[in-house]
Write an enzyme that holds these catalytic residues in place. Structure first.
Site, PDB file in Angstrom:
ATOM      1  N   HIS A 110     -15.502 -34.745   6.679  1.00 18.76           N
ATOM      2  CA  HIS A 110     -14.148 -34.551   7.194  1.00 18.76           C
ATOM      3  C   HIS A 110     -13.138 -34.412   6.048  1.00 18.76           C
ATOM      4  CE1 HIS A 110     -15.459 -34.968  11.208  1.00 18.76           C
ATOM      5  NE2 HIS A 110     -15.677 -36.265  11.180  1.00 18.76           N
TER       6      HIS A 110
ATOM      7  N   GLU B 173     -26.932 -22.707  15.415  1.00 18.71           N
ATOM      8  CA  GLU B 173     -26.874 -23.912  14.582  1.00 18.71           C
ATOM      9  C   GLU B 173     -28.266 -24.495  14.358  1.00 18.71           C
ATOM     10  OE1 GLU B 173     -22.989 -26.183  16.110  1.00 18.71           O
ATOM     11  OE2 GLU B 173     -24.290 -25.434  17.710  1.00 18.71           O
TER      12      GLU B 173
ATOM     13  N   ASN C 268     -22.403 -25.280   9.051  1.00 21.34           N
ATOM     14  CA  ASN C 268     -22.543 -26.697   8.684  1.00 21.34           C
ATOM     15  C   ASN C 268     -23.838 -27.281   9.240  1.00 21.34           C
ATOM     16  OD1 ASN C 268     -19.970 -26.120   7.848  1.00 21.34           O
ATOM     17  ND2 ASN C 268     -18.952 -27.567   9.195  1.00 21.34           N
TER      18      ASN C 268
ATOM     19  N   CYS D 214     -18.425 -19.119  12.047  1.00 24.52           N
ATOM     20  CA  CYS D 214     -17.266 -19.980  12.276  1.00 24.52           C
ATOM     21  C   CYS D 214     -17.406 -21.328  11.585  1.00 24.52           C
ATOM     22  CB  CYS D 214     -17.021 -20.188  13.770  1.00 24.52           C
ATOM     23  SG  CYS D 214     -18.371 -21.014  14.642  1.00 24.52           S
TER      24      CYS D 214
END
Length: 569
Positions: A190, A417, A440, A488
């Site tokens: 984060h 993903e 990610n 994204c």
């Protein structure tokens, strides 16, 4: 200090060069763990005092979330919800009623939950930093002192820390905190994501950071992941001036994005609510590539009604009345637990019930969300609404989801993903209109490495060749099928890596609004052929370090050399 420079290495997150004195943000020392027991007649009042402090902390964090945008708003909301977590508060209250003062009860209960989160591993383990932050803020209220935070800067500084909480990172002012470096954290933590949103040069997982003392002059290079001590000030300032030229080019960039040879590249914004969408609409974003719908679900103990969801989604569509808006259905689970959607206390939540998998025990939740998205889209018929599901792993899942979306007259897609979806991409593309790659999680699952672990930061680096090879495969399949392939994940916000993705055949890139000018400015200096050359070189690299070097040589250094050799008029 020796005459030769000392260089501390970490994982690069946000590019940029800064030279300023170091300041350390250190977690406050905990009060003593032992204290005399409370008299019985004082215990209920102590419970009430504790509850009042948690409300004050939560209110403060929710207020900061309402003023933030992008990922910062989302993580601040999640952190605020920890301060009001029923299980944690109940545990503290029980200890107080057994005689412990609120301060000691808070410390003890928090340590219990930290141990549970660390045992769970995965993204849950990253919540320990947020939980410690909430604990420290509650303890401050209990002691009648100000909440902890980062040192106040009256002139530019380089901020160092073992780790930074989202609440601290979100409040940084880039003009004063000119760079960030942490001992812990990973490239998709984060802290990293918020730093990228703010445009602050950032390095994480710098394990030897303790070599730098308070007040040391530090030269930070966020592109290479280095912090240098003992650098000649004149040379350091020259490096900063050179980087300022890059930043000036970014500030002067005007969309839409095109390569140097005129090939258009669609740059989109990641948003989480109407306010963020309105902000993005004033930028050069051509639409929304990732509308995170989690925010509405994180701050409530019960599922929002279809009407409430419709009212929340409609402002995002109205911000882009004639553009594409890609909506991701609820991505609950892992580090974003939602009581009515996910299982509590899973052993490995990153591999558990999250994303589309929440439909297993609550299938109507997705149906109601799709109804709300369709109703909101009907209010703004000019908006081109696309809907995608996270954590799709099997072809039947994709086919089933696409059917539900098309029944409502919307375009259907899936997130890539899970490596299984990338491996069988041709079969998935038979059933959907588009795919969007979440870099990610794809990197995390491909390398089998917790993306929040500082000890594994090199594995979860978005420049790792293996997940990039999967992305290239997905992009090639999209070209064969004539279907869009977007990215994204955070990789899209890295301007150098964005050019590589374009070279692979990715058709759109979605990122924090603040990252769009940087990506656009670099793209207009390179041709599509250069992007393709860089992509081929990156895919042939042996590791993430070599991948960065070859891409920089092809896309940046070669261009700079060409400009130097061009005679001036």
């Amino acid at each position: 200090m020796s005459d030769s420079p000392i260089v501390v290495h970490g994982t690069p997150v946000v590019p940029g060069v800064a030279y300023a004195p170091a300041v350390w943000a250190r977690r406050p020392e905990l009060p003593p763990l032992e204290a005399p027991d409370l008299p019985e007649d004082a215990r209920e009042a102590e419970v009430e005092r504790f509850n009042g402090c948690t409300v004050a902390v939560a209110d403060g964090l929710f207020a900061r979330a309402s003023q933030a945008t992008g990922h910062a708003a989302e993580v601040l909301t999640v952190t605020a919800s920890l301060a009001t977590d029923r299980s944690w508060k109940k545990d503290v209250a029980r200890r107080i009623r057994e005689g412990k003062p609120a301060i000691q009860a808070t410390i003890a209960a928090t340590e219990k939950y930290i141990a549970m989160f660390e045992k769970a591993g995965g993204l849950m383990a990253e919540r320990t930093s947020d939980l410690r932050d909430v604990r420290d803020r509650v303890l401050a209220h209990l002691q009648g002192i100000p909440e902890p935070g980062i040192p106040v800067a009256h002139s530019p500084v380089v901020l160092l820390a073992d780790d930074l909480s989202p609440a601290d990172t979100a409040g940084l002012v880039p003009d004063m905190y000119v760079a960030i470096a942490t001992e812990l954290g990973g490239p998709t933590s984060h802290t990293s994501i918020i730093a990228r949103q703010l445009g602050i040069p950032c390095i994480v997982a710098a394990r030897q950071l303790a070599q730098i003392n308070e007040g040391d002059m530090v030269l930070v290079d966020g592109r290479h992941g280095t912090l240098a001590l003992g650098v000649d000030p004149v040379q350091a300032e020259a490096r900063v001036a050179e980087d300022e030229k890059r930043r000036a080019a970014i500030a002067a960039w005007q969309g839409p994005a095109r390569t140097a040879d005129g090939v258009p590249v669609q740059l989109l914004a990641n948003v989480q609510d109407g306010e963020a969408a309105r902000h993005a609409s004033t930028s050069y974003a051509e639409g929304v590539g990732l509308f995170r719908t989690e925010l509405l679900f994180l701050d409530t103990a019960v599922e929002p009604s279809v009407e409430a969801q419709t009212d929340a989604y409609a402002p995002v569509f109205s911000a882009f009345p004639a553009s594409k808006v890609v909506v991701r259905t609820l991505d609950a689970g892992s580090d974003k637990p939602v009581p009515f959607a996910t299982l509590m206390q899973e052993f490995n939540p990153a591999l558990g019930v999250r994303g589309i998998r929440t439909t297993g025990h609550n299938p109507d939740l997705l149906i109601r969300q799709l109804d709300a998205i369709a109703a909101a889209a009907a209010r703004e018929p000019g908006t081109d609404v696309w809907v995608m599901a996270p954590m799709i792993s099997t072809v039947p899942e994709a086919e089933w989801f696409a059917g539900l979306v098309r029944e409502r007259g919307l375009k259907a897609g899936i997130m890539i993903e899970v490596p299984a979806a990338a491996i069988l991409i041709d079969r998935f593309l038979e059933h959907v209109d588009f795919v969007s790659i979440g870099t990610n999680d794809l990197t995390q699952y491909t390398l089998a490495a917790d993306r929040m672990s500082p000890d594994l930061a090199e594995y979860t680096d978005p420049w790792q060749p293996a997940p990039l090879a999967l992305i290239a495969s997905v992009a090639a399949a999209g070209l064969r099928a004539g279907k869009p392939v977007g990215v994204c994940g955070e990789a899209a916000a890295d301007s150098l890596l964005a050019a590589v993705l374009v070279g692979m055949g990715v058709t759109s890139l979605s990122m924090a609004t603040s990252a769009i000018p940087g990506v656009g400015a670099l793209l207009e200096t390179v041709t599509l052929e250069q992007c393709r050359e860089a992509a081929a070189a990156v895919l042939a690299s042996r590791d993430q370090g070599e991948a960065r070097l070859v891409a920089r040589e092809i896309l940046v250094l070669r261009h700079a050399k060409a400009e130097e050799s061009t005679p001036s008029n």
